[in-house]
Scaffold this active site. Structure first.
Site, mmCIF file in Angstrom:
data_model
loop_
_atom_site.group_PDB
_atom_site.id
_atom_site.type_symbol
_atom_site.label_atom_id
_atom_site.label_comp_id
_atom_site.label_asym_id
_atom_site.label_seq_id
_atom_site.Cartn_x
_atom_site.Cartn_y
_atom_site.Cartn_z
ATOM 1 N N THR A 108 0.814 -1.218 0.000
ATOM 2 C CA THR A 108 0.000 0.000 0.000
ATOM 3 C C THR A 108 0.849 1.272 0.000
ATOM 4 O O THR A 108 1.931 1.320 0.593
ATOM 5 C CB THR A 108 -0.929 0.000 1.229
ATOM 6 N N GLU A 109 0.318 2.324 -0.648
ATOM 7 C CA GLU A 109 0.924 3.653 -0.628
ATOM 8 C C GLU A 109 -0.141 4.678 -0.263
ATOM 9 O O GLU A 109 -1.346 4.388 -0.350
ATOM 10 C CB GLU A 109 1.554 3.975 -1.986
ATOM 11 N N SER A 160 -6.905 0.746 -2.482
ATOM 12 C CA SER A 160 -7.717 -0.207 -3.240
ATOM 13 C C SER A 160 -7.203 -0.359 -4.673
ATOM 14 O O SER A 160 -7.233 -1.451 -5.244
ATOM 15 C CB SER A 160 -9.180 0.252 -3.267
ATOM 16 N N ARG A 172 -6.544 -13.925 2.469
ATOM 17 C CA ARG A 172 -7.843 -13.324 2.790
ATOM 18 C C ARG A 172 -8.700 -14.193 3.703
ATOM 19 O O ARG A 172 -9.337 -13.670 4.620
ATOM 20 C CB ARG A 172 -8.600 -12.965 1.507
ATOM 21 N N THR A 191 -31.144 -6.289 36.495
ATOM 22 C CA THR A 191 -32.096 -5.180 36.413
ATOM 23 C C THR A 191 -33.479 -5.720 36.780
ATOM 24 O O THR A 191 -33.820 -6.859 36.436
ATOM 25 C CB THR A 191 -32.157 -4.580 34.994
ATOM 26 N N GLY A 236 -24.195 1.310 28.922
ATOM 27 C CA GLY A 236 -23.238 2.387 29.159
ATOM 28 C C GLY A 236 -21.842 1.880 29.454
ATOM 29 O O GLY A 236 -20.847 2.497 29.043
ATOM 30 N N GLU A 274 -6.501 -5.560 3.584
ATOM 31 C CA GLU A 274 -6.465 -6.692 2.648
ATOM 32 C C GLU A 274 -7.557 -6.583 1.592
ATOM 33 O O GLU A 274 -8.120 -7.579 1.139
ATOM 34 C CB GLU A 274 -6.550 -8.028 3.395
ATOM 35 N N GLY A 275 -7.849 -5.359 1.204
ATOM 36 C CA GLY A 275 -8.895 -5.080 0.223
ATOM 37 C C GLY A 275 -10.197 -4.786 0.931
ATOM 38 O O GLY A 275 -10.730 -5.630 1.652
#
Length: 381
Positions: A127-128, A133, A244, A271, A341, A364-365
């Site tokens: 990747t750059e 993609s 993948r 509760t 919460g 990974e895409g």
């Protein structure tokens, strides 16, 4: 333990139990602190190496265990149950050598093995900043100079960027050639001209280092090229067919722990005078979380077993990644909801799992790219 885990071999059960215990005793407590500080847990990586996890898929003849993809997916799920980011760091050793499995030589195996069998780390460096993609748009460039290659450029969002001892790097001979110009190289970290740039301050996955890696007149032997000149994108595509499905295993593992936390909380939180699991609204959520996780896990297992059997099914590999990561996000979202919460607070672990889950839909895409791959395969094959 789920009953179907008894279907595993004795060796697989022993490995899975070992990693499960490692996660409970070491990974979870240490990575809780790393999530806050962004520190890389080098002591955990050393222990993972000593347990044989970083060399599990390295062939036995080169000093590894020669493990199969399916068993590796069991390991990755349990590591991610401990911590998603740490699981990804260990996975760098697997991703780094898959291109060698696809198109490498004896020389490449030995080069990588020299790193991994000494406890080193690897990085799949594709990747750059402006080529995610659209990986064919990379601009990191190489020039052949006799029996050497000179590399210049900047990679971005690189997992293991600052801790890798070897980069499995993709660079182009000419950006205008796009996919046809890309080649794959093994680049040792100690080669002159390599520097580490920005350390990404990420929402989740924080125990894994993600960096810019800068290459300035980096000279390596031409024989470090994997698969031949201009074959880089073919190497990428075939490699991702192996990796993948295991990405999906990480998503399942991360969500599994969130699910476990939600179940335990539902038994202890009261509760209106009764534990909240006795409310149908909560019990049905827990049931749906279980259903989704089991479906995702079985799809990942199927895709991994197909890969081990030599079945190269791009559609299935992408589908397993998409389904598992989407389910992982849904389960972690529901876990936060069950805790109410408290689920939104860092004192409880599901908040972290929610943040960690998101990255599986991106790297990974992206899942949008995966759907493009799947639909194209449906139409044209």
């Amino acid at each position: 333990m789920n009953n179907y885990f008894h279907m595993l071999t004795d060796e697989q059960k022993a490995i899975r139990e070992m990693v499960h215990q490692f996660a409970d005793e070491k990974i979870i407590p240490i990575c809780k602190e790393c999530d806050v500080t962004g520190r890389f847990p080098s002591e955990l990586y050393k222990e993972a190496f000593e347990l044989g996890l970083t060399t599990f898929t390295l062939p036995e003849k080169y000093g590894g265990m020669g493990g199969d993809i399916f068993t590796y997916s069991l390991i990755k799920e349990e590591l991610a149950r401990g911590d998603a980011g740490f699981s990804g760091t260990v996975a760098g050793a697997y991703m780094g050598i898959v291109p060698i499995k696809v198109a490498g030589t004896e020389y490449h195996w030995k080069l990588a093995a020299d790193i991994l069998t000494q406890g080193g780390a690897m990085s799949f460096t594709l990747t750059e900043p402006n080529a995610g993609s659209d990986s064919a748009a990379i601009r990191t460039q190489y020039v052949v100079d006799g029996d050497s290659v000179i590399i210049n450029g900047t990679k971005g969002f690189i997992s293991n960027g600052e801790v890798a001892d070897m980069y499995t790097l993709f660079a182009t001979k000419d950006p205008s050639l796009r996919a046809k110009g890309i080649s794959c190289f093994l680049v040792p970290r100690d080669t002159p001209g390599i520097s580490i740039g920005k350390h990404e301050d990420k929402m989740g996955y924080r125990s894994s280092c993600t960096n810019d890696v800068i290459f300035e007149d980096v000279r390596i032997p031409l024989k470090n090229m994997i698969g031949g000149e201009g074959k880089g994108m073919e190497v990428v595509k075939e490699s991702l067919g192996y990796t993948r499905p295991t990405s999906g295993a990480g998503a399942v593992g991360n969500a599994q722990y969130a699910y476990e936390c939600a179940v335990e909380y539902s038994k202890t939180r009261e509760t209106f005078g009764k534990p909240i699991y006795k409310n149908q609204g909560i019990s049905f959520m827990l049931a749906d979380m279980y259903i989704k996780l089991e479906a995702a896990r079985q799809m990942v297992w199927h895709a991994c077993k197909c890969a081990d059997a030599g079945i190269r099914d791009t559609r299935l590999a992408s589908a397993a990644k998409v389904f598992a990561s989407d389910i992982g996000m849904q389960v972690c979202t529901d876990a936060v909801q069950v805790l109410g919460g408290y689920g939104y607070c860092r004192d409880y672990p599901v908040e972290k799992r929610f943040r960690d889950a998101k990255i599986y839909q991106i790297f990974e895409g992206t899942n949008q790219i995966q759907r493009k791959i799947i639909s194209g395969d449906i139409i044209y094959n």
